[in-house]
Design an enzyme around this catalytic site. Structure first.
Site, PDB file in Angstrom:
ATOM      1  N   SER A 184       0.838  -1.205   0.000  1.00  0.00           N
ATOM      2  CA  SER A 184       0.000   0.000   0.000  1.00  0.00           C
ATOM      3  C   SER A 184       0.873   1.254   0.000  1.00  0.00           C
ATOM      4  O   SER A 184       1.795   1.387   0.810  1.00  0.00           O
ATOM      5  CB  SER A 184      -0.913   0.021   1.220  1.00  0.00           C
ATOM      6  OG  SER A 184      -1.844  -1.015   1.142  1.00  0.00           O
ATOM      7  N   ASN A 232       1.118  -9.141  12.145  1.00  0.00           N
ATOM      8  CA  ASN A 232       2.046  -8.085  11.749  1.00  0.00           C
ATOM      9  C   ASN A 232       1.494  -6.709  12.082  1.00  0.00           C
ATOM     10  O   ASN A 232       0.281  -6.487  12.100  1.00  0.00           O
ATOM     11  CB  ASN A 232       2.374  -8.191  10.247  1.00  0.00           C
ATOM     12  CG  ASN A 232       1.402  -7.410   9.396  1.00  0.00           C
ATOM     13  OD1 ASN A 232       1.572  -6.215   9.160  1.00  0.00           O
ATOM     14  ND2 ASN A 232       0.346  -8.073   8.944  1.00  0.00           N
ATOM     15  N   CYS A 252      -6.545  -1.434   6.958  1.00  0.00           N
ATOM     16  CA  CYS A 252      -5.392  -1.847   7.766  1.00  0.00           C
ATOM     17  C   CYS A 252      -5.744  -1.720   9.247  1.00  0.00           C
ATOM     18  O   CYS A 252      -6.163  -0.653   9.699  1.00  0.00           O
ATOM     19  CB  CYS A 252      -4.198  -0.963   7.448  1.00  0.00           C
ATOM     20  SG  CYS A 252      -2.769  -1.406   8.411  1.00  0.00           S
ATOM     21  N   ASN A 289      -8.715  -8.032   4.596  1.00  0.00           N
ATOM     22  CA  ASN A 289      -7.440  -7.670   5.187  1.00  0.00           C
ATOM     23  C   ASN A 289      -7.289  -8.479   6.488  1.00  0.00           C
ATOM     24  O   ASN A 289      -8.098  -9.355   6.766  1.00  0.00           O
ATOM     25  CB  ASN A 289      -7.398  -6.158   5.461  1.00  0.00           C
ATOM     26  CG  ASN A 289      -5.973  -5.611   5.400  1.00  0.00           C
ATOM     27  OD1 ASN A 289      -5.055  -6.199   5.970  1.00  0.00           O
ATOM     28  ND2 ASN A 289      -5.781  -4.500   4.712  1.00  0.00           N
ATOM     29  N   THR A 290      -6.288  -8.187   7.269  1.00  0.00           N
ATOM     30  CA  THR A 290      -5.989  -9.003   8.464  1.00  0.00           C
ATOM     31  C   THR A 290      -7.009  -8.780   9.588  1.00  0.00           C
ATOM     32  O   THR A 290      -7.727  -7.788   9.612  1.00  0.00           O
ATOM     33  CB  THR A 290      -4.590  -8.667   8.989  1.00  0.00           C
ATOM     34  OG1 THR A 290      -4.502  -7.258   9.176  1.00  0.00           O
ATOM     35  CG2 THR A 290      -3.512  -9.132   8.021  1.00  0.00           C
ATOM     36  N   GLY A 292      -2.856 -15.567   7.474  1.00  0.00           N
ATOM     37  CA  GLY A 292      -2.485 -16.973   7.330  1.00  0.00           C
ATOM     38  C   GLY A 292      -3.686 -17.897   7.514  1.00  0.00           C
ATOM     39  O   GLY A 292      -4.832 -17.450   7.670  1.00  0.00           O
TER      40      GLY A 292
HETATM   41  C1  LIG Z   1       3.630  -8.497   6.575  1.00  0.00           C
HETATM   42  C2  LIG Z   1       2.307  -8.124   5.979  1.00  0.00           C
HETATM   43  C3  LIG Z   1       2.161  -6.867   5.368  1.00  0.00           C
HETATM   44  C4  LIG Z   1       0.942  -6.499   4.785  1.00  0.00           C
HETATM   45  N1  LIG Z   1       0.816  -5.276   4.185  1.00  0.00           N
HETATM   46  C5  LIG Z   1      -0.360  -4.926   3.605  1.00  0.00           C
HETATM   47  C6  LIG Z   1      -0.502  -3.687   2.923  1.00  0.00           C
HETATM   48  O1  LIG Z   1       0.438  -2.901   2.786  1.00  0.00           O
HETATM   49  N2  LIG Z   1      -1.724  -3.391   2.386  1.00  0.00           N
HETATM   50  C7  LIG Z   1      -2.794  -4.233   2.463  1.00  0.00           C
HETATM   51  O2  LIG Z   1      -3.876  -3.914   1.944  1.00  0.00           O
HETATM   52  N3  LIG Z   1      -2.686  -5.434   3.080  1.00  0.00           N
HETATM   53  C8  LIG Z   1      -1.498  -5.789   3.648  1.00  0.00           C
HETATM   54  N4  LIG Z   1      -1.386  -7.009   4.262  1.00  0.00           N
HETATM   55  C9  LIG Z   1      -2.555  -7.898   4.303  1.00  0.00           C
HETATM   56  C10 LIG Z   1      -2.523  -8.932   3.176  1.00  0.00           C
HETATM   57  O3  LIG Z   1      -2.518  -8.324   1.901  1.00  0.00           O
HETATM   58  C11 LIG Z   1      -3.737  -9.881   3.274  1.00  0.00           C
HETATM   59  O4  LIG Z   1      -4.930  -9.127   3.144  1.00  0.00           O
HETATM   60  C12 LIG Z   1      -3.808 -10.625   4.595  1.00  0.00           C
HETATM   61  O5  LIG Z   1      -2.507 -10.938   5.061  1.00  0.00           O
HETATM   62  C13 LIG Z   1      -4.633 -11.901   4.502  1.00  0.00           C
HETATM   63  O6  LIG Z   1      -4.146 -12.776   3.493  1.00  0.00           O
HETATM   64  P1  LIG Z   1      -3.077 -13.961   3.798  1.00  0.00           P
HETATM   65  O7  LIG Z   1      -3.617 -14.776   4.936  1.00  0.00           O
HETATM   66  O8  LIG Z   1      -2.958 -14.727   2.507  1.00  0.00           O
HETATM   67  O9  LIG Z   1      -1.797 -13.281   4.161  1.00  0.00           O
HETATM   68  C14 LIG Z   1      -0.170  -7.403   4.833  1.00  0.00           C
HETATM   69  C15 LIG Z   1      -0.013  -8.655   5.446  1.00  0.00           C
HETATM   70  C16 LIG Z   1       1.196  -9.027   6.006  1.00  0.00           C
HETATM   71  C17 LIG Z   1       1.330 -10.393   6.639  1.00  0.00           C
END
Ligand SMILES: Cc1cc2nc3c(=O)[nH]c(=O)nc-3n(C[C@H](O)[C@H](O)[C@H](O)COP(=O)(O)O)c2cc1C
Length: 311
Positions: free
Chosen positions: A48, A71, A130, A192-193, A217
Site C-alpha cells: 500500500s 504483523n 489496515c 485484510n488481516t 495466514g
Molecule cells: C507483513 C504483511 C504486510 C501487509 N501489508 C499490507 C498492505 O500494505 N496493504 C494491504 O492492503 N494489506 C497488507 N497485508 C494484508 C494482506 O494483503 C492480506 O490481506 C492478509 O494478510 C490476509 O491474506 P493472507 O492470509 O494470505 O496473508 C499485509 C499482510 C502481512 C502479513
C-alpha cells in the site's frame, strides 16, 4: 483441459488465471511483485502506497503464531512520488500489476492517484482496512460515508478499475461494501488481516512494538470465507477472496463461497513460487468435477453445492 478454463474477467480487469499476490507481505519493492508474476500469478498487488513516505514501526513488526502471523509494520512505504519512479521502470510492459493505495481521507487518496495514474498498471486496490495504523485504513473503512467519499474521489480521477479492500473487523462489512460499490467501485477484495494483540510471556508484555497487529495466514481462512460468502450473497460484483490461501484446495473453497479470484499473501513469505502449483491444482479439480470453466464453480455454495441442490 486448456488453461483458458481458468481465465478471469472481472469487469474490465482480465486475468490469465485467478491467483494474485496479496498486498504488502514482501514490502514495497517491486521485485517481489515481478517475481510473483514470473511464478505464474495472474496479477500481483503492490504494498500500500500513501501520499508521503512513512518509515513504519520499529521492530518487532511480525510474530509467528499458531496458524499464521501477526504483523504491525505501520504501512512503511516510499510515498507516491517515489513509488511512481519504480513503476516507471515497467512502463509499456502491460504487466498485470494492481497498485494498493491508502490515505487518511478522500483528499489524500486523491493525491496518491494523481501521482501514480499515468503509470502502466491495471487497477487500484483501496486499502480501507489496515487494522493497526491510527487515522488510516480501518479508521476509514468502518464508515460507509467515508468509504463512499474515498471511492468517488478515486473514481473521478482514473479510468482504471478500482477494488475496495475490506476489513473483517466490523459488523458493517456488507454495508461498507455496498457503499463502495454504489460509489463506483468495480470490485471488492476480502479480507485484510484480523485485529490481534499477541503477548510475549518472557517480557510479560506486547509481542509487537505497536501492540495491536493484524492476524493473517491459515487461521483466518474461515473468517475470510464467511466474509466472501456474505458479500456474494448481497452483491453482484467481482470479488477477490483473500486470507489463508496456501494451496489449490484453499483457493477452491473461496471460489465456492463466491470469489472470482484469490489473493495469496502470508503463504508466499516462505514460498513465493506457489502460483503455478495452485493453478494446476484448480485445473485438475475442474476436470475431475466435469466442469468446463472456473466460473461454473464461483458461488456454488450459494446454490446448494456442485450438483445443483436447493438453490
Ligand atoms: C507483513 C504483511 C504486510 C501487509 N501489508 C499490507 C498492505 O500494505 N496493504 C494491504 O492492503 N494489506 C497488507 N497485508 C494484508 C494482506 O494483503 C492480506 O490481506 C492478509 O494478510 C490476509 O491474506 P493472507 O492470509 O494470505 O496473508 C499485509 C499482510 C502481512 C502479513
Amino acid at each position: 483441459m486448456g488453461v483458458d478454463a481458468i481465465t478471469v474477467e472481472m469487469g474490465s480487469l482480465h486475468l490469465s488465471n485467478p491467483t494474485v499476490l496479496a498486498s504488502g507481505v514482501h514490502g514495497s519493492s517491486l521485485d517481489k511483485v515481478l517475481a510473483a508474476l514470473k511464478f505464474g500469478a495472474g496479477a500481483a498487488v503492490t504494498k500500500s502506497i500513501g501520499p508521503i513516505p512513512r518509515e513504519g514501526y520499529p521492530e518487532p513488526t511480525l510474530v509467528e503464531v499458531e496458524g499464521g502471523w501477526v504483523n504491525a509494520a505501520g504501512l512503511p512505504n516510499p510515498g507516491a512520488e517515489k513509488f511512481s519512479e519504480q513503476l516507471a521502470q515497467v512502463r509499456g510492459k502491460g504487466l498485470p500489476i494492481v497498485v494498493s493505495i491508502f490515505g487518511g481521507d478522500s483528499e489524500e487518496f486523491a493525491r496518491v492517484v494523481d501521482a501514480l495514474d499515468g503509470e502502466d498498471f491495471r487497477a487500484y486496490e483501496l486499502n480501507l482496512s489496515c487494522p493497526h495504523v491510527a487515522g488510516v485504513g480501518t479508521e476509514v473503512g468502518h464508515y460507509p460515508e467515508e468509504v463512499s467519499r474515498v471511492t468517488k474521489a478515486v473514481k473521478r480521477r482514473t479510468r482504471k478499475p478500482v477494488f475496495a479492500k475490506l476489513s473483517p473487523n466490523t459488523e458493517r462489512l456488507v454495508e461498507v461494501a455496498k457503499a463502495a460499490v454504489e460509489a463506483g467501485a468495480d470490485g471488492l477484495t476480502a479480507i485484510n488481516t484480523v485485529r490481534a494483540f499477541p503477548i510475549d510471556i518472557e517480557t510479560g508484555s506486547r509481542a509487537l512494538s505497536n501492540g495491536f497487529g493484524g492476524l493473517s495466514g491459515g487461521a483466518i481462512r474461515p473468517v475470510a470465507l464467511r466474509c466472501v460468502y456474505e458479500l456474494r450473497g448481497a452483491l453482484d460484483v467481482p470479488i477477490m477472496g483473500c486470507g489463508g490461501v496456501a494451496t489449490w484446495e484453499d483457493a477452491v473453497q473461496f471460489f465456492l463461497a463466491g470469489a472470482d479470484a484469490v489473493q495469496v499473501g502470508t503463504s508466499t513469505i516462505r514460498k513465493l513460487d506457489r502460483f503455478n502449483e495452485i493453478n494446476l491444482g484448480i485445473l485438475a479439480y475442474l476436470e475431475r468435477k466435469g466442469l468446463h470453466r472456473l466460473g461454473d464453480l464461483v458461488g456454488a455454495a450459494h446454490r446448494g453445492g456442485l450438483r445443483g441442490g436447493t438453490g
